[in-house]
Design a protein around this motif. Sequence first.
Motif, mmCIF file in Angstrom:
data_model
loop_
_atom_site.group_PDB
_atom_site.id
_atom_site.type_symbol
_atom_site.label_atom_id
_atom_site.label_comp_id
_atom_site.label_asym_id
_atom_site.label_seq_id
_atom_site.Cartn_x
_atom_site.Cartn_y
_atom_site.Cartn_z
ATOM 1 N N PRO A 1 17.103 -2.975 1.745
ATOM 2 C CA PRO A 1 16.782 -2.794 0.152
ATOM 3 C C PRO A 1 18.041 -1.739 0.125
ATOM 4 C CG PRO A 1 15.252 -2.097 1.253
ATOM 5 C CD PRO A 1 15.523 -3.328 2.275
ATOM 6 N N PHE A 2 18.868 -1.707 -0.882
ATOM 7 C CA PHE A 2 19.535 -0.296 -1.116
ATOM 8 C C PHE A 2 18.817 1.254 -1.357
ATOM 9 C CE2 PHE A 2 21.706 2.341 -2.944
ATOM 10 C CZ PHE A 2 22.812 2.730 -2.585
ATOM 11 N N SER A 3 18.990 1.466 -0.002
ATOM 12 C CA SER A 3 18.605 3.427 0.294
ATOM 13 C C SER A 3 18.946 4.040 0.567
ATOM 14 C CB SER A 3 17.468 3.071 1.709
ATOM 15 O OG SER A 3 16.690 1.443 1.322
ATOM 16 N N LYS A 4 18.596 4.948 -0.723
ATOM 17 C CA LYS A 4 18.671 6.779 0.204
ATOM 18 C C LYS A 4 17.831 7.217 1.543
ATOM 19 C CE LYS A 4 20.626 7.717 -4.356
ATOM 20 N NZ LYS A 4 22.185 7.711 -4.257
ATOM 21 N N GLY A 5 19.102 7.785 2.524
ATOM 22 C CA GLY A 5 18.195 8.326 3.261
ATOM 23 C C GLY A 5 17.250 9.258 2.775
ATOM 24 N N THR A 6 17.601 10.117 1.744
ATOM 25 C CA THR A 6 17.136 11.541 1.786
ATOM 26 C C THR A 6 15.897 11.302 0.450
ATOM 27 O OG1 THR A 6 18.546 12.622 0.883
ATOM 28 C CG2 THR A 6 17.946 12.455 2.731
ATOM 29 N N GLY A 7 16.065 9.872 0.007
ATOM 30 C CA GLY A 7 15.184 9.489 -1.049
ATOM 31 C C GLY A 7 13.638 9.119 -0.909
ATOM 32 N N PRO B 1 12.485 -2.851 17.776
ATOM 33 C CA PRO B 1 12.330 -2.206 16.163
ATOM 34 C C PRO B 1 14.031 -2.656 16.701
ATOM 35 C CG PRO B 1 12.089 -0.767 17.778
ATOM 36 C CD PRO B 1 12.323 -2.275 18.728
ATOM 37 N N ALA B 2 13.963 -2.728 14.614
ATOM 38 C CA ALA B 2 15.297 -2.238 14.026
ATOM 39 C C ALA B 2 15.104 -0.743 13.417
ATOM 40 C CB ALA B 2 15.341 -3.324 12.802
ATOM 41 N N PHE B 3 16.603 -0.638 13.384
ATOM 42 C CA PHE B 3 16.201 0.889 12.072
ATOM 43 C C PHE B 3 17.396 0.632 11.102
ATOM 44 C CE2 PHE B 3 19.690 0.662 15.797
ATOM 45 C CZ PHE B 3 20.932 1.085 15.348
ATOM 46 N N TYR B 4 17.190 1.892 10.454
ATOM 47 C CA TYR B 4 18.328 1.906 9.140
ATOM 48 C C TYR B 4 19.636 3.081 9.709
ATOM 49 C CZ TYR B 4 19.305 3.770 4.754
ATOM 50 O OH TYR B 4 19.573 4.144 3.583
ATOM 51 N N ASP B 5 20.324 2.314 9.019
ATOM 52 C CA ASP B 5 21.053 2.894 9.807
ATOM 53 C C ASP B 5 22.496 3.345 8.545
ATOM 54 O OD1 ASP B 5 23.250 3.393 11.146
ATOM 55 O OD2 ASP B 5 24.758 2.100 11.272
ATOM 56 N N ASN C 1 10.992 6.206 1.287
ATOM 57 C CA ASN C 1 12.015 6.679 2.294
ATOM 58 C C ASN C 1 12.476 5.432 3.875
ATOM 59 O OD1 ASN C 1 12.974 7.858 5.316
ATOM 60 N ND2 ASN C 1 10.553 8.724 5.632
ATOM 61 N N PRO C 2 13.638 5.230 3.389
ATOM 62 C CA PRO C 2 13.777 3.888 4.227
ATOM 63 C C PRO C 2 13.705 4.011 5.733
ATOM 64 C CG PRO C 2 16.186 5.642 4.112
ATOM 65 C CD PRO C 2 14.501 6.406 2.995
ATOM 66 N N PHE C 3 12.999 5.016 6.599
ATOM 67 C CA PHE C 3 13.180 4.654 7.886
ATOM 68 C C PHE C 3 11.695 4.727 7.701
ATOM 69 C CE2 PHE C 3 16.291 7.871 7.005
ATOM 70 C CZ PHE C 3 17.704 7.603 8.251
ATOM 71 N N GLU C 4 10.552 4.286 6.816
ATOM 72 C CA GLU C 4 9.571 4.176 7.563
ATOM 73 C C GLU C 4 9.485 2.599 6.774
ATOM 74 O OE1 GLU C 4 6.920 5.696 4.167
ATOM 75 O OE2 GLU C 4 7.012 8.256 5.701
ATOM 76 N N ILE C 5 10.443 1.967 5.996
ATOM 77 C CA ILE C 5 10.387 0.386 6.002
ATOM 78 C C ILE C 5 10.775 -0.519 7.762
ATOM 79 C CG2 ILE C 5 11.991 -1.263 5.352
ATOM 80 C CD1 ILE C 5 12.567 0.527 3.518
ATOM 81 N N ARG C 6 9.422 -0.931 7.968
ATOM 82 C CA ARG C 6 9.658 -1.251 9.534
ATOM 83 C C ARG C 6 10.243 -2.534 9.689
ATOM 84 N NH1 ARG C 6 6.992 2.495 12.216
ATOM 85 N NH2 ARG C 6 5.572 3.091 11.864
ATOM 86 N N ALA C 7 11.077 -3.463 10.703
ATOM 87 C CA ALA C 7 11.271 -4.594 10.335
ATOM 88 C C ALA C 7 11.832 -4.675 12.610
ATOM 89 C CB ALA C 7 13.185 -4.404 10.350
ATOM 90 N N ASP C 8 11.073 -5.847 12.961
ATOM 91 C CA ASP C 8 11.334 -6.063 14.178
ATOM 92 C C ASP C 8 12.369 -6.996 14.231
ATOM 93 O OD1 ASP C 8 9.426 -4.337 14.897
ATOM 94 O OD2 ASP C 8 7.632 -4.838 14.965
ATOM 95 N N VAL C 9 12.895 -7.824 15.529
ATOM 96 C CA VAL C 9 13.665 -8.743 16.006
ATOM 97 C C VAL C 9 12.952 -9.070 17.337
ATOM 98 C CG1 VAL C 9 15.478 -9.632 16.355
ATOM 99 C CG2 VAL C 9 15.189 -8.025 14.923
ATOM 100 N N ALA D 1 0.492 -1.220 -0.109
ATOM 101 C CA ALA D 1 -0.107 -0.155 0.173
ATOM 102 C C ALA D 1 0.885 0.909 -0.189
ATOM 103 C CB ALA D 1 -1.197 -0.033 1.470
ATOM 104 N N LYS D 2 2.468 1.086 0.167
ATOM 105 C CA LYS D 2 2.638 2.563 0.780
ATOM 106 C C LYS D 2 4.160 2.291 -0.339
ATOM 107 C CE LYS D 2 3.045 3.366 5.773
ATOM 108 N NZ LYS D 2 3.942 3.741 6.655
#
Length: 190
Positions: free
Chosen positions: A52-58, A82-86, A61-69, A3-4
């Motif tokens: 996935p390869f992401s651009k931090g300002t592209g 929660p995991a975070f984009y680094d 938005n990689p900061f909207e991809i959710r991942a939990d461990v 959806a996103k």
Amino acid sequence: MDAKGNPQTKEQLLKRFNGRYDAYDPESASRTVKNPGIVSKWQCFELELTGPFSKGTGEPNPFEIRADVTFFSPGGRQYKMPAFYDGDGQGGLDGSVWKVRFSADEIGKWEFRSESSNFMLDDYSGNFTVTPSSKDSPDFYRWGRLESVSTSKNYVRYLKFREGPYWMKAGCDDPENFLGSLSNYDTNDE
């Protein structure tokens, strides 16, 4: 696409990221993280996931991809973190690194498994070993995490180490009424 607009298949990923797909075959079984290490109780365990390869300002938005461990203790408790984009994992904004940090509270063999709607971050699994803290470890690594404790009579919250003493913050940014009247703290009840 979901959806996103995030890619959900290998073909969508290739199209979105200009053919830069290098981490995962979605038809394969779960990915096992090989020997992530041994840590002492209460010390930080850091797990790095390749997404996935992401651009931090592209876009997307990689900061909207959710991942939990989810971490599974030897005693059967579960902790979901929660995991975070680094970015590139070295301070750069563009990359394919997601991280999760965790402090284990039990000695023994821990297991973990990732969950994400993005297939590149989904289904990582593995285990690591937690050993007793050294007697000469700094206080935070010996006594555990700070937790809020209170009494049922006065509801005042104090910070206390899980396996150690109460912690009283002091310094330039402690509460202004640190030396105020005892009645300000409502601590007459025990």
